[in-house]
Design a protein around this motif. Structure first.
Motif, mmCIF file in Angstrom:
data_model
loop_
_atom_site.group_PDB
_atom_site.id
_atom_site.type_symbol
_atom_site.label_atom_id
_atom_site.label_comp_id
_atom_site.label_asym_id
_atom_site.label_seq_id
_atom_site.Cartn_x
_atom_site.Cartn_y
_atom_site.Cartn_z
ATOM 1 N N SER A 148 0.827 -1.199 0.000
ATOM 2 C CA SER A 148 0.000 0.000 0.000
ATOM 3 C C SER A 148 0.862 1.251 0.000
ATOM 4 O O SER A 148 0.555 2.226 -0.678
ATOM 5 C CB SER A 148 -0.956 0.004 1.193
ATOM 6 O OG SER A 148 -0.232 -0.026 2.414
ATOM 7 N N ILE A 179 -11.321 8.776 1.917
ATOM 8 C CA ILE A 179 -11.109 7.419 1.430
ATOM 9 C C ILE A 179 -9.777 6.866 1.928
ATOM 10 O O ILE A 179 -9.674 5.704 2.304
ATOM 11 C CB ILE A 179 -11.139 7.375 -0.110
ATOM 12 C CG1 ILE A 179 -12.566 7.536 -0.604
ATOM 13 C CG2 ILE A 179 -10.579 6.077 -0.604
ATOM 14 C CD1 ILE A 179 -12.758 7.113 -2.033
ATOM 15 N N SER A 209 -8.924 2.949 5.090
ATOM 16 C CA SER A 209 -8.145 1.972 4.319
ATOM 17 C C SER A 209 -7.005 1.505 5.207
ATOM 18 O O SER A 209 -6.806 2.037 6.292
ATOM 19 C CB SER A 209 -7.577 2.645 3.068
ATOM 20 O OG SER A 209 -6.429 3.388 3.413
ATOM 21 N N ARG A 262 -11.555 -0.255 9.523
ATOM 22 C CA ARG A 262 -11.324 0.488 8.275
ATOM 23 C C ARG A 262 -10.885 -0.348 7.090
ATOM 24 O O ARG A 262 -11.382 -0.168 5.982
ATOM 25 C CB ARG A 262 -10.341 1.629 8.524
ATOM 26 C CG ARG A 262 -10.977 2.767 9.300
ATOM 27 C CD ARG A 262 -10.058 3.926 9.513
ATOM 28 N NE ARG A 262 -10.726 4.948 10.316
ATOM 29 C CZ ARG A 262 -10.182 6.117 10.625
ATOM 30 N NH1 ARG A 262 -8.985 6.429 10.195
ATOM 31 N NH2 ARG A 262 -10.854 6.987 11.363
ATOM 32 N N PRO A 263 -9.943 -1.284 7.268
ATOM 33 C CA PRO A 263 -9.523 -2.054 6.086
ATOM 34 C C PRO A 263 -10.610 -2.953 5.524
ATOM 35 O O PRO A 263 -10.498 -3.412 4.390
ATOM 36 C CB PRO A 263 -8.359 -2.908 6.618
ATOM 37 C CG PRO A 263 -7.923 -2.258 7.861
ATOM 38 C CD PRO A 263 -9.125 -1.628 8.443
ATOM 39 N N GLY A 293 -15.728 -1.017 2.198
ATOM 40 C CA GLY A 293 -15.634 -0.405 0.882
ATOM 41 C C GLY A 293 -16.449 0.879 0.958
ATOM 42 O O GLY A 293 -17.656 0.826 1.143
ATOM 43 N N PHE A 344 -6.103 2.104 -5.777
ATOM 44 C CA PHE A 344 -6.943 1.602 -4.695
ATOM 45 C C PHE A 344 -6.696 0.130 -4.422
ATOM 46 O O PHE A 344 -6.769 -0.322 -3.290
ATOM 47 C CB PHE A 344 -8.422 1.885 -4.985
ATOM 48 C CG PHE A 344 -8.785 3.315 -4.732
ATOM 49 C CD1 PHE A 344 -8.888 4.217 -5.766
ATOM 50 C CD2 PHE A 344 -8.963 3.758 -3.435
ATOM 51 C CE1 PHE A 344 -9.183 5.545 -5.516
ATOM 52 C CE2 PHE A 344 -9.257 5.098 -3.176
ATOM 53 C CZ PHE A 344 -9.364 5.991 -4.222
ATOM 54 N N VAL A 390 -3.555 0.093 -2.349
ATOM 55 C CA VAL A 390 -3.773 0.611 -0.999
ATOM 56 C C VAL A 390 -4.389 -0.461 -0.107
ATOM 57 O O VAL A 390 -4.145 -0.521 1.085
ATOM 58 C CB VAL A 390 -4.664 1.869 -1.054
ATOM 59 C CG1 VAL A 390 -5.309 2.152 0.286
ATOM 60 C CG2 VAL A 390 -3.838 3.066 -1.485
ATOM 61 N N PHE A 391 -5.203 -1.320 -0.716
ATOM 62 C CA PHE A 391 -5.803 -2.409 0.063
ATOM 63 C C PHE A 391 -5.034 -3.695 -0.089
ATOM 64 O O PHE A 391 -5.567 -4.781 0.156
ATOM 65 C CB PHE A 391 -7.268 -2.613 -0.358
ATOM 66 C CG PHE A 391 -8.185 -1.581 0.230
ATOM 67 C CD1 PHE A 391 -8.508 -0.438 -0.487
ATOM 68 C CD2 PHE A 391 -8.703 -1.746 1.498
ATOM 69 C CE1 PHE A 391 -9.340 0.525 0.066
ATOM 70 C CE2 PHE A 391 -9.536 -0.785 2.057
ATOM 71 C CZ PHE A 391 -9.862 0.350 1.341
ATOM 72 N N HIS A 431 -11.270 -4.593 -3.334
ATOM 73 C CA HIS A 431 -10.655 -5.469 -2.332
ATOM 74 C C HIS A 431 -11.682 -6.396 -1.697
ATOM 75 O O HIS A 431 -11.431 -6.991 -0.650
ATOM 76 C CB HIS A 431 -9.953 -4.644 -1.257
ATOM 77 C CG HIS A 431 -10.862 -3.708 -0.523
ATOM 78 N ND1 HIS A 431 -11.444 -2.618 -1.105
ATOM 79 C CD2 HIS A 431 -11.280 -3.701 0.760
ATOM 80 C CE1 HIS A 431 -12.185 -1.980 -0.213
ATOM 81 N NE2 HIS A 431 -12.118 -2.616 0.921
ATOM 82 N N PRO A 436 -14.748 -6.032 -0.126
ATOM 83 C CA PRO A 436 -15.023 -5.690 1.276
ATOM 84 C C PRO A 436 -16.210 -6.478 1.817
ATOM 85 O O PRO A 436 -17.049 -6.936 1.050
ATOM 86 C CB PRO A 436 -15.372 -4.205 1.200
ATOM 87 C CG PRO A 436 -15.943 -4.033 -0.162
ATOM 88 C CD PRO A 436 -15.239 -4.995 -1.043
#
Lengths: 368, 306, 247
Positions: free
Chosen positions: A3, A206, A210, B75-76, B79, B100, B103-104, B149, B151
């Motif tokens: 990430s 956003i 994450s 948070r992870p 979506g 994105f 990031v995930f 990802h 979610p």
């Protein structure tokens, strides 16, 4: 680390696609260097001076001759009486009037001293200082010559010499300061805008929801500007060496190491500002007023710290650029090694750590 | 287990009370809608659910975790598509997706099957800058990025606002398809007609929940008998109806005016004569079923009268 | 004198290689409510900009309130009202200050302005919030204020660009009643909207697809032509066939 990598890649792409900003970030240092180097000079050439010679004897004539033939001066007025002094200055062209008392040579040889009065127009104090200094130097040189001939064993002989920057070339003064100013501008200003831009655009929402950690976001934002700033340092050094002939006496390695340290300091300040500002406008204003202005005015860039009133001298201690200037001037003009500048280096490291920690603590993981 | 639980949630910003005493639950696999106009509190609720805001009062769990204490774990797994368009205008469609995904900690390929029905429409434009897409395409891109990802819970804050009717319809078709994949989805929208596409909805206005139920139950909960009245001179009709002494609610609804009478049963003929007396001859009156919007307005009025 | 408030003939706008508006011909009668529908990207905004004098067309003719859009765009601007999507009021001024500001821009002099100001505050029921900043008012109030301001100089045509976005259903309908009132007084209303039921309130509806006008008629006639009883249906049918893939 996937990430983090993805984030850094995105940041680089966004920056190099913004051609307008890139032109400013790379072009501005060059422009500033050229302007400061060519246009702004603290040297004196052909300063117009006037002479009131009440003595009209050998010594005064010789001194006047020396002044006249010096590059720095141009004798534009020969006064006949003291009354003319005021009106000559009023006209504005003449910067200085040198007055030789009556019976100058006789007093010098008989009594052992004589006086020359140097009256300077101090409306521009900087110029006045320089003009006076030059004049005194010319006179002082001649007096030494005289002493050697007339009274070989007169007391203390004073010699003056300007170390490290004999021509008092102003560009040598400016270049180190310019490096500091530009690095501060790029790093602090751009970082503070970049982070608040995310907030403003709603993208921060956003990013927060994450797996990205706040430290990743900060470092990712900062990395491209680190690279950019290093390029700028190279550019300025090359330009100043080959166009202006600014000397570089010390170690290049040490110089780059210290530059990187200063860049990181500036970046940490930029990040700190963006962690507290909510929009780009605020971030920009705060950066300009709190970082850029003091760096230009209070760090010793143009105006010496020692000439400032005491409270400002104290304040200048918390301006990172002040310490960086000592370091850079030391390395470039004096060839100082790490053992000499360790104190200033430590201070910079300290400032960086403080602001980095504060930024991380202040980084809002929520929207409120 | 409920995916989302809100108990007595309240939140104020300065003097403004954004949400007040909200209690609701979203079950696994549900397509759940927050329905209400601007200022109702939908975005505030979303931000509480995504752990971006801390409620003043009440408790909230998402995926079984507390939103205040366990925000890092929550948070992870979400979506999220915030209200304002939040993708990078100066990156291309593909670059946004790659960003994105990374990031995930995943790749586009890994969950490609899930996003394919949506992303395949974007693929012809994958090298176009996101800022140059039309509104409908941006929504699709944002949805793809939120899904990449896979979610457990999808939270979409007003994804269809400002988008034309066709794109809106397509978007809801995509949501229905995602629901079939077992993803729990919470959506907010100001468009009342979209409520009927959800499993359950919460009608929200001015920070309070007006009602929570399935669309069918809500519609049948409309208390009065609803009539649709039609006449070519729409405006004159509305004005005339308002003057009718027994008129309860008079609301234009496109072609028809939705009308309720104060009386329990009213003589339609009487109304027709009244209208004729106002030069509105041959008006058409018939009983109709209420829709979500009718109920919403009825509930809003009940609230104001409280 | 023409019966039409707006007349266009093959009005076109091309940007480079892209034809945003493709030879549209529309006629809006004086005093009618004209609904201008279309998907995002269909060219609605570009068309409106040409009609409001903000953009010069590439080709074709257009007369707005009798003025030619090529030669008299300034006169057009003075004679029309315009309300944009975001309401265009100043959030950090009060309603009174907004009225004063816009009234001044539209050329109302001191006396007229004063009179209008009092009228508007009263008819919009804004007495209690006269001194409050517009930013603190509920959306519905901002909307009615923005609308009133757009017609403060009594224009003969008013352009409304998605004026009902986001407000609650009751407020939306109240807004349309104001539109009706204004139309009754003879003002032509040119409105775009995403709410299909609002299309029904219009006298004439046009649907724009890929820069062209694919349908233009009264709601009743359209429904007969397309053999359906919902404008939404017609819209979806026409818009789905759009070749402009970026939807």
């Amino acid at each position: 680390m996937n990430s983090f990598r993805g984030f850094v890649i995105k940041e680089f792409k966004q920056i190099y696609r913004d051609t307008r900003t890139l032109v400013v970030l790379f072009g501005m240092p060059v422009l500033m260097l050229l302007i400061f180097g060519f246009a702004i000079r603290n040297e004196v050439n052909n300063a117009k001076v006037g002479v009131l010679d009440l003595a009209k004897d050998e010594v005064s004539s010789v001194i006047i001759q020396k002044v006249s033939s010096s590059k720095a001066f141009q004798i534009d007025a020969y006064l006949t009486s003291y009354d003319e002094v005021e009106s000559i200055f009023r006209k504005g062209d003449i910067k200085e009037i040198i007055v030789f008392e009556k019976d100058f040579t006789r007093n010098l040889t008989r009594k052992g001293n004589a006086s020359i009065q140097i009256i300077t127009d101090a409306t521009d104090p900087n110029l006045a200082n320089i003009v006076q200094t030059y004049t005194k130097a010319i006179i002082g040189d001649y007096v030494q010559e005289l002493n050697a001939n007339i009274k070989p064993d007169v007391g203390i002989k004073t010699r003056t010499k300007m170390m490290y920057n004999e021509e008092l070339a102003s560009v040598n003064l400016f270049v180190p300061g310019l490096i500091a100013v530009i690095l501060m501008l790029v790093s602090a200003l751009m970082t503070s805008i970049s982070i608040t831009k995310e907030k403003e655009m709603g993208n921060m929402e956003i990013l927060l929801v994450s797996p990205l950690k706040p430290s990743h976001i900060i470092i990712g934002k900062v990395l491209p500007y680190l690279v950019l700033s290093i390029v700028n340092v190279f550019t300025i050094l090359i330009l100043s060496k080959f166009i202006f002939g600014v000397p570089f006496v010390g170690s290049y390695l040490l110089f780059f190491a210290e530059s990187i340290l200063f860049i990181v300091t500036a970046l940490s300040l930029g990040v700190f500002i963006s962690s507290v500002a909510n929009n780009q406008q605020t971030a920009m204003m705060v950066s300009l007023v709190v970082l850029l202005l003091p760096t230009i005015l209070l760090s010793g860039f143009i105006f010496p710290v020692e000439s400032m009133p005491f409270p400002l001298q104290v304040i200048s201690n918390i301006i990172p650029a002040k310490w960086f200037l000592v370091i850079v001037r030391g390395i470039m003009l004096k060839g100082s090694g790490i053992l000499i500048i360790w104190k200033e280096t430590a201070i910079l490291i300290g400032i960086t750590l403080v602001f980095m920690t504060l930024s991380l603590k202040n980084f809002k993981v929520r929207l409120q | 287990m409920a995916k989302v639980q809100l108990h007595n949630i309240s939140k104020s910003f300065g003097n403004v009370q954004a949400v007040r005493d909200v209690t609701l639950e979203v079950n696994s696999g549900e397509l759940y809608g927050f329905i209400g106009p601007d200022g109702a509190g939908k975005t505030t609720l979303f931000r509480i659910l995504t752990t971006l805001l801390i409620p003043d009062e009440g408790s909230c769990t998402v995926l079984g975790l507390d939103v205040v204490k366990d925000y890092k774990k929550i948070r992870p797994k979400l979506g999220y598509m915030p209200g304002r368009f939040s993708l990078y205008q100066d990156l291309t469609v593909e670059e946004n997706m790659q960003f994105f995904a990374s990031v995930f900690n995943t790749t586009i390929e890994e969950n490609y099957d899930l996003v394919k029905p949506i992303y395949s429409q974007l693929e012809p434009f994958k090298n176009r800058f996101a800022g140059n897409l039309s509104g409908g395409m941006k929504q699709k891109l944002a949805l793809s990025c939120a899904l990449i990802h896979k979610p457990e819970l999808l939270l979409l804050d007003e994804p269809t606002t400002g988008v034309d009717a066709v794109s809106r319809k397509e978007f809801w078709e995509m949501l229905a398809m995602l629901k079939n994949e077992g993803i729990t989805i919470v959506v907010s929208t100001p468009y009342m007609d979209e409520a009927e596409k959800c499993d359950r909805v919460a009608l929200i206005d001015k920070g309070k929940i007006l009602r929570v139920d399935t669309p069918e139950n809500i519609i049948s909960s409309f208390e009065k008998t609803l009539y649709g009245i039609k006449h070519p001179s729409k405006y004159t009709l509305i004005m005339a109806l308002r003057e009718y002494p027994y008129a309860d609610s008079v609301q234009p609804f496109g072609e028809f005016v939705h009308y309720t009478d104060q009386r329990h049963e009213f003589p339609v003929q009487d109304l027709l004569e009244f209208l004729t007396s106002k030069n509105l001859t041959d008006a058409e009156i018939r009983p109709i079923f209420a829709n979500i919007e009718d109920v919403f307005m009825e509930l809003m009025e009940a609230q104001t009268n409280e | 004198m023409s019966n039409y408030a707006i007349e266009t003939d093959k009005l076109t706008k091309i940007f480079g290689e892209f034809t945003a508006v493709d030879e549209i011909t529309i006629n809006v009668k004086k005093g009618e409510i004209f609904g201008f529908l279309g998907a995002n990207g269909a060219g609605k905004t570009t068309a409106m900009k040409m009609l409001t004098g903000l953009l010069t067309p590439t080709s074709g003719k257009a007369l707005v309130s009798g003025y030619d859009v090529y030669t008299h765009s300034e006169s057009i601007k003075k004679n029309i009202g315009y309300m944009s999507q975001k309401f265009s009021l100043y959030d950090d001024l009060t309603p009174e200050e907004n009225i004063r500001f816009y009234g001044g821009i539209y050329g109302l002099d001191g006396q007229q302005l004063s009179k209008k100001r009092k009228e508007l505050i009263q008819s919009l029921e804004l007495e209690e919030v006269r001194k409050k900043l517009v930013g603190s008012l509920p959306l519905g109030w901002k909307q009615k204020l923005a609308f009133a301001i757009s017609i403060i100089h009594d224009p003969s045509i008013v352009f409304l660009d998605e004026p009902t976005g986001g407000v609650d259903p009751t407020t939306r309908r109240q807004f349309w009643e104001r539109i009706y009132q204004v139309a009754e007084k003879g003002v032509t209303v040119f409105v775009t909207t995403h709410y299909m039921d609002e299309a029904e309130y219009c006298d004439t509806v046009s649907i724009m697809v890929d820069g062209k006008i694919e349908a233009m008629d009264s709601p009743k006639n359209l429904k007969e032509t397309f053999k359906t009883d919902s404008i939404e249906d017609i819209f979806i049918r026409l818009a789905r066939a759009a070749k402009r893939g970026d939807r």
